[in-house]
Design an enzyme around this catalytic site. Sequence first.
Site, PDB file in Angstrom:
ATOM      1  CB  CYS A   1     -23.660   2.164  83.336  1.00  0.00           C
ATOM      2  SG  CYS A   1     -24.394   3.537  84.544  1.00  0.00           S
ATOM      3  CG  HIS A   2     -26.624   1.208  89.005  1.00  0.00           C
ATOM      4  ND1 HIS A   2     -26.557   0.360  89.915  1.00  0.00           N
ATOM      5  CD2 HIS A   2     -24.860   2.040  89.352  1.00  0.00           C
ATOM      6  CE1 HIS A   2     -25.527   0.203  90.986  1.00  0.00           C
ATOM      7  NE2 HIS A   2     -24.509   1.227  90.117  1.00  0.00           N
ATOM      8  CB  THR A   3     -28.347   4.221  83.472  1.00  0.00           C
ATOM      9  OG1 THR A   3     -27.918   5.247  84.317  1.00  0.00           O
ATOM     10  CG2 THR A   3     -29.243   5.562  82.659  1.00  0.00           C
TER      11      THR A   3
ATOM     12  CG  HIS B   1     -24.434   4.358  79.198  1.00  0.00           C
ATOM     13  ND1 HIS B   1     -25.489   3.317  79.707  1.00  0.00           N
ATOM     14  CD2 HIS B   1     -24.329   5.679  80.505  1.00  0.00           C
ATOM     15  CE1 HIS B   1     -25.420   3.749  81.134  1.00  0.00           C
ATOM     16  NE2 HIS B   1     -24.738   4.476  81.533  1.00  0.00           N
ATOM     17  CD  GLU B   2     -20.881   3.406  82.428  1.00  0.00           C
ATOM     18  OE1 GLU B   2     -19.924   2.264  82.877  1.00  0.00           O
ATOM     19  OE2 GLU B   2     -21.276   3.852  83.058  1.00  0.00           O
TER      20      GLU B   2
ATOM     21  CB  CYS C   1     -23.405  20.675  69.050  1.00  0.00           C
ATOM     22  SG  CYS C   1     -25.065  22.028  69.722  1.00  0.00           S
TER      23      CYS C   1
ATOM     24  CB  CYS D   1     -27.397  24.584  71.650  1.00  0.00           C
ATOM     25  SG  CYS D   1     -26.858  23.836  73.088  1.00  0.00           S
TER      26      CYS D   1
ATOM     27  CB  CYS E   1     -22.996  24.189  73.425  1.00  0.00           C
ATOM     28  SG  CYS E   1     -22.928  22.083  73.314  1.00  0.00           S
TER      29      CYS E   1
ATOM     30  CB  CYS F   1     -25.421  19.776  74.236  1.00  0.00           C
ATOM     31  SG  CYS F   1     -25.700  19.498  72.307  1.00  0.00           S
TER      32      CYS F   1
ATOM     33  NE  ARG G   1     -32.646  18.354  77.629  1.00  0.00           N
ATOM     34  CZ  ARG G   1     -32.023  17.248  78.752  1.00  0.00           C
ATOM     35  NH1 ARG G   1     -30.563  16.872  77.455  1.00  0.00           N
ATOM     36  NH2 ARG G   1     -32.396  17.338  79.392  1.00  0.00           N
TER      37      ARG G   1
ATOM     38  CB  CYS H   1     -21.095   6.598  82.650  1.00  0.00           C
ATOM     39  SG  CYS H   1     -22.735   7.436  83.434  1.00  0.00           S
TER      40      CYS H   1
ATOM     41  NE  ARG I   1     -19.549   1.424  85.163  1.00  0.00           N
ATOM     42  CZ  ARG I   1     -20.630   2.059  86.583  1.00  0.00           C
ATOM     43  NH1 ARG I   1     -20.679   1.751  87.074  1.00  0.00           N
ATOM     44  NH2 ARG I   1     -21.270   3.480  86.216  1.00  0.00           N
TER      45      ARG I   1
HETATM   46  N1  LIG Z   1     -26.222  12.795  87.512  1.00  0.00           N
HETATM   47  C1  LIG Z   1     -25.352  12.170  86.618  1.00  0.00           C
HETATM   48  O1  LIG Z   1     -25.182  12.967  85.506  1.00  0.00           O
HETATM   49  C2  LIG Z   1     -25.346  10.844  86.887  1.00  0.00           C
HETATM   50  C3  LIG Z   1     -24.823   9.321  85.979  1.00  0.00           C
HETATM   51  C4  LIG Z   1     -24.721   8.298  86.847  1.00  0.00           C
HETATM   52  C5  LIG Z   1     -24.631   8.033  87.332  1.00  0.00           C
HETATM   53  N2  LIG Z   1     -26.093   8.467  88.283  1.00  0.00           N
HETATM   54  C6  LIG Z   1     -26.419   8.682  89.168  1.00  0.00           C
HETATM   55  O2  LIG Z   1     -25.003   9.092  90.135  1.00  0.00           O
HETATM   56  C7  LIG Z   1     -25.576   7.554  91.995  1.00  0.00           C
HETATM   57  C8  LIG Z   1     -24.213   6.400  91.649  1.00  0.00           C
HETATM   58  O3  LIG Z   1     -24.266   5.803  91.163  1.00  0.00           O
HETATM   59  P1  LIG Z   1     -23.160   4.624  90.893  1.00  0.00           P
HETATM   60  O4  LIG Z   1     -22.998   3.963  89.536  1.00  0.00           O
HETATM   61  O5  LIG Z   1     -21.627   5.037  91.427  1.00  0.00           O
HETATM   62  O6  LIG Z   1     -24.180   3.417  92.042  1.00  0.00           O
HETATM   63  P2  LIG Z   1     -23.968   2.860  93.094  1.00  0.00           P
HETATM   64  O7  LIG Z   1     -25.077   1.958  93.601  1.00  0.00           O
HETATM   65  O8  LIG Z   1     -22.549   2.090  91.970  1.00  0.00           O
HETATM   66  O9  LIG Z   1     -23.260   3.419  94.520  1.00  0.00           O
HETATM   67  C9  LIG Z   1     -23.590   3.857  94.899  1.00  0.00           C
HETATM   68  C10 LIG Z   1     -23.136   3.721  96.706  1.00  0.00           C
HETATM   69  O10 LIG Z   1     -24.174   4.369  97.277  1.00  0.00           O
HETATM   70  C11 LIG Z   1     -23.856   3.535  98.879  1.00  0.00           C
HETATM   71  N3  LIG Z   1     -24.643   4.013  99.852  1.00  0.00           N
HETATM   72  C12 LIG Z   1     -26.150   3.223  99.511  1.00  0.00           C
HETATM   73  N4  LIG Z   1     -26.989   3.736 100.664  1.00  0.00           N
HETATM   74  C13 LIG Z   1     -25.987   4.078 101.446  1.00  0.00           C
HETATM   75  C14 LIG Z   1     -26.411   5.707 102.584  1.00  0.00           C
HETATM   76  N5  LIG Z   1     -27.435   5.648 103.235  1.00  0.00           N
HETATM   77  N6  LIG Z   1     -24.887   6.590 103.160  1.00  0.00           N
HETATM   78  C15 LIG Z   1     -24.066   6.117 102.374  1.00  0.00           C
HETATM   79  N7  LIG Z   1     -23.474   5.121 101.159  1.00  0.00           N
HETATM   80  C16 LIG Z   1     -25.154   4.884 101.041  1.00  0.00           C
HETATM   81  C17 LIG Z   1     -23.673   2.328  98.329  1.00  0.00           C
HETATM   82  O11 LIG Z   1     -23.705   1.231  99.172  1.00  0.00           O
HETATM   83  C18 LIG Z   1     -22.845   1.976  97.157  1.00  0.00           C
HETATM   84  O12 LIG Z   1     -22.045   2.057  97.146  1.00  0.00           O
HETATM   85  C19 LIG Z   1     -26.603   7.010  90.458  1.00  0.00           C
HETATM   86  O13 LIG Z   1     -28.088   7.824  91.901  1.00  0.00           O
HETATM   87  C20 LIG Z   1     -26.613   7.016  89.467  1.00  0.00           C
HETATM   88  O14 LIG Z   1     -28.062   6.856  89.253  1.00  0.00           O
HETATM   89  C21 LIG Z   1     -25.680  10.160  87.749  1.00  0.00           C
HETATM   90 ZN   LIG Z   2     -23.711   4.975  82.975  1.00  0.00          ZN
HETATM   91 ZN   LIG Z   3     -24.674  22.637  72.322  1.00  0.00          ZN
END
Ligand SMILES: NC(=O)c1ccc[n+]([C@@H]2O[C@H](COP(=O)([O-])OP(=O)(O)OC[C@H]3O[C@@H](n4cnc5c(N)ncnc54)[C@H](O)[C@@H]3O)[C@@H](O)[C@H]2O)c1
Ligand SMILES: [Zn+2]
Ligand SMILES: [Zn+2]
Length: 368
Positions: A40-42, A62-63, A92, A95, A98, A106, A110, A169, A362
């Site tokens: 994943c990106h993270t 983490h996935e 948990c 908390c 939760c 949760c 943390r 994730c 992925r």
């Molecule tokens: N909130 C959470 O808990 C959580 C969990 C996981 C990931 N995320 C975040 O969610 C986001 C997306 O994650 P992902 O794995 O799907 O990423 P990803 O990079 O695979 O997908 C992002 C998409 O956005 C598109 N994009 C970029 N610029 C754009 C624009 N101007 N207009 C339209 N589309 C555009 C890209 O082409 C790409 O397909 C990331 O910022 C990630 O960090 C958040």
């Molecule tokens: Zn992730």
């Molecule tokens: Zn909790």
Amino acid sequence: MKMRAAVLEEFGEPLVVQEVDLTDPKEGEALVRLVACGVCHTDLYTASGVDPSGYSPTVLGHEGAGVVEAVGPGVNELAVGDHVVTLFSPQCRECVHCVDERTNICLAIREQQGKGYLPDGTTRLQRNGEEIRHFMGTSTFAEYTVMPEIALAKVSPEASLDCAALFACGLSTGLGAAINTAKVRQGSTCVVFGAGMVGLGAVAGCRLQGADRIICVDLSEDRLALAKDQGATETRLGGDDIVDWVISETGGFGADYTFEATGNVAVMRQAVESARMGWGLATMAGVAGKGETLDVVPRLLITGRRVAGSSFGGVKGRDGVPKFVDRYLAGEIDVEPFISHRITLDEVNRGFELMEAQDGIRSVIEFN
Ligand SMILES: NC(=O)c1ccc[n+]([C@@H]2O[C@H](COP(=O)([O-])OP(=O)(O)OC[C@H]3O[C@@H](n4cnc5c(N)ncnc54)[C@H](O)[C@@H]3O)[C@@H](O)[C@H]2O)c1
Ligand SMILES: [Zn+2]
Ligand SMILES: [Zn+2]
């Protein structure tokens, strides 16, 4: 025990797959043999050194999904042989958060998790006696992991674990943004910005909620094709004209629900501006860069638009992830198309390269 794991040694350098030591689960913890883990990106964000809270050495990942091999004392709800999905966002069940239905964040572990330790403030990972810290409480780029019971979701043994791993994730984040955070109403019009794992999950979530129109916006035609398969009724290339286009396509009003899944604050603004006057809800799932801010004209809020944020899709992991997996088994969620590459642990850095090249959704590491 000895096991192989991908260790982040130096920021900005490839991960080093090597043998490390893993000690037995302590009170409230379980030993899990990983079967699959998404890249994943993270993970890349931390490996690159851009994440200000990052540390090394650590085992990333983490996935994960796998099988419980042993449990420590005081583990009540998991047994050897259970199939589990790892949760960077634990539950948990005790908390103040939760026990409240309004949040899934949760508070139990943390602080220690953020610093790279298990809840008792120590690590189970070592190398030549030196501690290696855990990452996101999961460290699943490894053959095994030790995690607290509250961070493991027991899922149906019928589900293939490579598909189940995606619920750890991005997929749950997207599904949950639509189902839990926005609670999309039947018959609505939705716009999803971004068609990565998170955005595609949101498209599927809007479909499951019975949305009438689901417009997906991305910069990649290939990804928009995947969005159609997940239930998007229309797709559109993103750009500066997108807000005007959404407004004109929705009788001059905007969409009932919008979702942002790109991490770009300019797109977040578009998501707010594309939401309908009166009741439009814009849900932010993307993670913006440190210090970036979301620019919103307050008049848009006074006239009834709302902005929400969604962490892990508002999903209380131990309750919600098994339900999503059941919906996948019931044929309601098509997970297979998200797995673009199957790689080995030794190829983990290639997983990062594929992600940077936006090649597929992925890469999933398979352990054997
Ligand atoms: N909130 C959470 O808990 C959580 C969990 C996981 C990931 N995320 C975040 O969610 C986001 C997306 O994650 P992902 O794995 O799907 O990423 P990803 O990079 O695979 O997908 C992002 C998409 O956005 C598109 N994009 C970029 N610029 C754009 C624009 N101007 N207009 C339209 N589309 C555009 C890209 O082409 C790409 O397909 C990331 O910022 C990630 O960090 C958040
Ligand atoms: Zn992730
Ligand atoms: Zn909790």
